[in-house]
Scaffold this motif. Structure first.
Motif: not given
Lengths: 253, 454
Positions: A89-117
């Motif tokens: 009857d109900l499917v809840m999508v609660a997948v997600g990761e807040l990440g660490a903006q300061e370090t993630d934003e310079a790392d293309p792999d982390r950016i790809a992973q954040m968008v994926t998750v």
């Protein structure tokens, strides 16, 4: 089956260790919910949540998946429906990761992973869930979005932009499912005090997961397609969305 | 498949407009098509008449819904026995228009004429005369039912188990394609009505206990919001078919007038919700004031039995969120439950527009048939008040522990665990289901939600 008040009997949670999802299921169990499938990455914490929920839910099952890998979305969703073993009857999508903006934003792999998750996997999953629910003739999808996606900020644009994508995708999917008996409900919480935000200084209108959960359940009872929580954020962000960029940039937080 | 004239997918809900689900909808016109659908359909099959059950009884999410309107024949009226053969999809409205000019009437009519014969049997509907005439199935001579294991004509003597499981069985034993009904003779289409007002609920209930037997029809309307003095006002209306001698000359030409179609219709674009605490209070006040004590006033059948049928799609007045009906029955010795329920509703502050009280005579042998000797109270609640789900859950407990039950034709939210408590003969029903539907093809959202066994 959902009852007249939109109270489900069976629920799938994608992102099964989410504190918000756990609180939602606890509230639903007090009404009619008796079957829950928890899907997530970490078997140990899933089992902890499952054990806790078994206090109030007759049957709680666990399914493993990793939202960083988009190759097996369809089999994962199919497996969840098979294990539920009845109409979902109900499917809840609660997948997600807040990440660490300061370090993630310079790392293309982390950016790809954040968008994926935060976007790619949940969007693919929503689409797969939509197909299952459409065949079934009814069902509701609840998607955890965020006010961070409403107007992105310098301080968390990585998380915010992925949530913005998911938010728009979910609402578009909801439109495409009109008349099928399936509905999509987008939840836009503000700052929620959970383990995901632990250590961060709370933004204004910060609330606990219990409050978010009760707003979600009330929103479902009323069939709301966009659920702001706390409700006042609807007005706060409608106003902030109109601010000139120079001013928006200088807001604290 | 032969005979199927149209098949499409539609989103369906009950009259309360809650919990819509989508299914394939077919409109077969012969038994062979239904049998074919039973053989090929995997996602469940349920019949649907005119969609007047309030909850999810006539929908089957992801499966097949069989519209009964293809079975619309009205046979010849047998004047000597007072019986008539009708198709399962015939509405009571059409049937009444057919038989009233010849001086006949249906033995039992619910509060609307817009129900199908199949639906009336599946819900084993009752009317204002239950205290002396019983429910709809009591007046069914025989019925023809298409089940997954064959088509059977059953009666109270021929396969009574299947007959009585079908009466009140919510369509879960098969599709009723035709029935023979026993009618009652009438001289006119008018009802001679006595009405009385009461300031206190216990005065109303004792009057009903003392003198309902003197009338064929009896029903009371209650003000559930409560009056300033803490009492619940009520209006009791009771009546009988008027003999032709009671019709004044000015009505002579209309003495066997048939009910017409709705004069007004609620537009689809009706504003938000017109039924709220204020409007309910105003309506209750107007109704109470307008119904002064009267004796022997003449009312046309339609106004007396089906006051809401004059407004098409009146369910839209409750707004897009819809509404729930709650109707329970409790044994005659538990009239206290009625008072307690009315008190609980009043103190919750949740408005109920319709609160209708009546007395039931003995129930039928149907294991899922609703009526049982005692009291029955029916209430309408618009969706929205936060306390409503819990209020109804509390009323369920009260009713179940008093040996009562809720009406499945109106249910959209009962806690499944209470079903076997309210309907202790559920195993008898399941046994018949297993006989006629061993694979479990017949299913509805109601049967899945409540876990009705088969």
């Amino acid at each position: 089956m959902n009852d007249a008040f939109g109270h489900p009997q069976s629920v799938i949670v994608l992102g099964g260790t989410s504190e918000i999802a756990r609180e939602v299921v606890t509230l639903l169990a007090a009404d009619r919910c008796r079957t829950v499938v928890l899907a997530g990455r970490d078997p140990v914490s899933l089992e902890v949540t499952a054990t806790e929920l078994r206090q109030s839910v007759a049957r709680v099952e666990v399914v493993l998946f990793d939202a960083a890998a988009t190759g097996d979305v369809d089999p994962t969703i199919t497996r969840c429906f098979e294990i539920a073993g009845e109409a979902v009857d109900l499917v809840m999508v609660a997948v997600g990761e807040l990440g660490a903006q300061e370090t993630d934003e310079a790392d293309p792999d982390r950016i790809a992973q954040m968008v994926t998750v935060n976007f790619t996997w949940p969007a693919a999953a929503l689409s797969a869930v939509g197909a299952h629910l459409t065949r079934q003739g009814h069902g509701r999808m609840v998607v955890l979005s965020s006010v961070a996606g409403h107007r992105v900020r310098r301080s968390n644009y990585l998380y915010g932009s992925a949530k913005a994508g998911l938010d728009s995708f979910a609402r578009g999917l909801g439109e495409s499912l009109r008349g099928t008996g399936v509905t999509v409900h987008v939840v836009r919480p503000g700052f929620v005090r959970t383990k995901m935000t632990a250590g961060r200084s709370p933004a204004p209108f910060a609330v606990g997961p219990e409050r978010v959960a009760s707003d979600i359940v009330r929103g479902l009872e009323h069939g709301q397609e966009v659920i702001w929580t706390p409700g006042i954020l609807k007005w706060v962000f409608s106003t902030l969305g109109c601010l000139p960029r120079a001013l928006w940039r200088r807001l604290p937080g | 498949m032969t005979g199927t004239v149209e098949a499409s997918h539609r989103q369906l809900s009950g009259w309360g407009r809650t919990a819509p689900t989508r299914a394939r909808v077919d409109r077969p016109v012969d038994a062979a098509s239904i049998a074919g659908a039973f053989r090929t359909q995997t996602g469940g099959v349920i019949a649907r008449g005119l969609g007047r059950s309030y909850g999810d009884a006539a929908q089957c999410s992801g499966g097949l819904t069989i519209e009964a309107s293809g079975f619309s024949d009205i046979g010849k009226l047998d004047d000597s026995s007072g019986t008539i053969d009708v198709g399962g999809g015939v509405s009571l409205h059409d049937l009444m228009r057919h038989i009233i000019p010849s001086g006949w009437f249906v033995a039992v009519t619910p509060g609307t004429r817009y129900v199908s014969i199949g639906g009336a049997i599946a819900a084993d509907v009752h009317g204002k005369n239950h205290h002396r005439d019983g429910s709809f199935a009591n007046h069914v001579v025989e019925l023809t039912l298409v089940t997954p294991t064959g088509t059977f004509t059953v009666s109270q003597d021929a396969d009574p188990e299947l007959f009585w499981a079908t009466a009140g069985g919510m369509g879960l034993t098969g599709v009723v394609i035709s029935a023979t009904l026993r009618l009652i003779p009438i001289e006119t289409s008018w009802i001679r009505v006595d009405s009385q007002r009461f300031a206190r609920l216990d005065d109303l209930m004792s009057t009903m206990e003392d003198s309902d037997h003197r009338y064929r029809y009896s029903v009371a309307w209650l003000d559930c919001l409560g009056h300033r003095d803490g009492n619940h006002r009520s209006v009791l209306t009771r009546g009988d078919h008027a003999p032709s001698g009671a019709i004044p000359d000015r009505l002579r030409s209309r003495s066997r007038e048939v009910p017409g179609d709705p004069r007004v219709r609620v537009p689809r674009s009706a504003p938000g919700r017109l039924v709220n605490r204020l409007s309910v209070r105003a309506l209750n006040e107007a109704w109470f004031r307008s119904s002064s004590r009267s004796v022997g006033s003449l009312h046309p059948l339609s106004g007396f039995f089906h006051p809401l049928d004059g407004v098409g799609d009146w369910n839209l007045l409750y707004g897009p969120a819809g509404f729930v009906q709650y109707q329970f029955a409790v044994p005659a010795t538990r009239g206290d439950v009625v008072a307690e329920a009315v008190g609980a509703i009043a103190s919750s502050g949740i408005p109920s527009f319709l609160a209708v009280l009546k007395r039931f005579g003995p129930g039928t042998p149907g294991p899922l048939s609703f009526s049982q000797e005692g009291w029955t109270l029916a209430l309408d609640f618009p969706l929205g008040p936060p306390g409503l789900p819990a209020l109804l859950d509390d009323l369920d407990e009260l009713v179940a522990h008093a040996g009562g039950r809720v009406y499945l034709a109106k249910d959209a939210r009962l806690r499944p665990e209470l079903l076997p408590v309210m309907y202790p003969r559920l195993p008898d029903f399941a046994a018949v289901r297993r006989r006629v539907d061993p694979v479990g093809v017949l299913a509805s959202d109601l049967s899945r939600r409540l876990g009705i066994p088969g």
